[in-house]
Design a protein around this motif. Structure first.
Motif, short mmCIF file in Angstrom:
data_model
loop_
_atom_site.label_atom_id
_atom_site.label_comp_id
_atom_site.label_asym_id
_atom_site.label_seq_id
_atom_site.Cartn_x
_atom_site.Cartn_y
_atom_site.Cartn_z
N UNK A 291 61.00 38.52 35.90
CA UNK A 291 59.97 37.28 36.60
C UNK A 291 59.04 37.28 35.58
N UNK A 292 58.07 36.32 35.18
CA UNK A 292 56.67 36.25 34.90
C UNK A 292 55.54 36.99 35.68
N UNK A 293 55.08 37.70 35.75
CA UNK A 293 53.60 37.90 37.19
C UNK A 293 52.39 37.48 36.42
N UNK A 294 51.74 36.49 37.22
CA UNK A 294 50.45 35.68 37.57
C UNK A 294 50.67 35.02 38.85
N UNK A 295 49.33 35.62 39.09
CA UNK A 295 49.05 35.00 40.39
C UNK A 295 48.76 33.49 40.77
#
Length: 88
Positions: free
Chosen positions: A64-68
Motif C-alpha cells: 500500500x501507498x503510505x499517506x495519512x
C-alpha cells in the motif's frame, strides 16, 4: 561582495516562493475517491495510514501507498478497520 549578496538574496527569495507551492501540492493529493476501484487505479495496493500498519486479511499482491492525509480522506473505504483502505 555585491554579487554574493545578490546570489544569497535571490536564493532566499526563491526558497520563500517554493515552500508554499510544495505545501499546496501535498494538500491537493488528498483526493476523495468514489469507490475502491477508482482508488486502486491510482494506488494498486490501497492507501495505508502509516508504514507500520499490518493487514488483517493476510497476504496482499501489492504494497500500500503510505499517506495519512490520503487515508483520512478515504477512510470510509477501509471496511476491516486495519488502517489500510482498499488493499489488494
Amino acid at each position: 561582495m555585491k554579487k554574493s549578496l545578490t546570489y544569497v538574496l535571490s536564493f532566499a527569495l526563491l526558497l520563500a516562493v517554493a515552500v508554499p507551492v510544495s505545501t499546496q501540492s501535498v494538500s491537493a493529493a488528498a483526493k476523495t475517491y468514489k469507490n475502491c476501484t477508482e482508488l486502486n487505479k491510482d494506488y494498486k495496493g490501497g492507501v495505508a495510514k502509516s508504514a507500520s500498519v499490518k493487514n488483517k486479511g493476510g497476504k496482499t499482491k501489492h504494497k500500500p501507498f503510505v499517506s495519512a492525509e490520503l487515508y483520512e480522506a478515504n477512510k470510509t473505504k477501509d471496511r476491516d478497520k486495519d488502517f489500510i483502505a482498499c488493499e489488494k
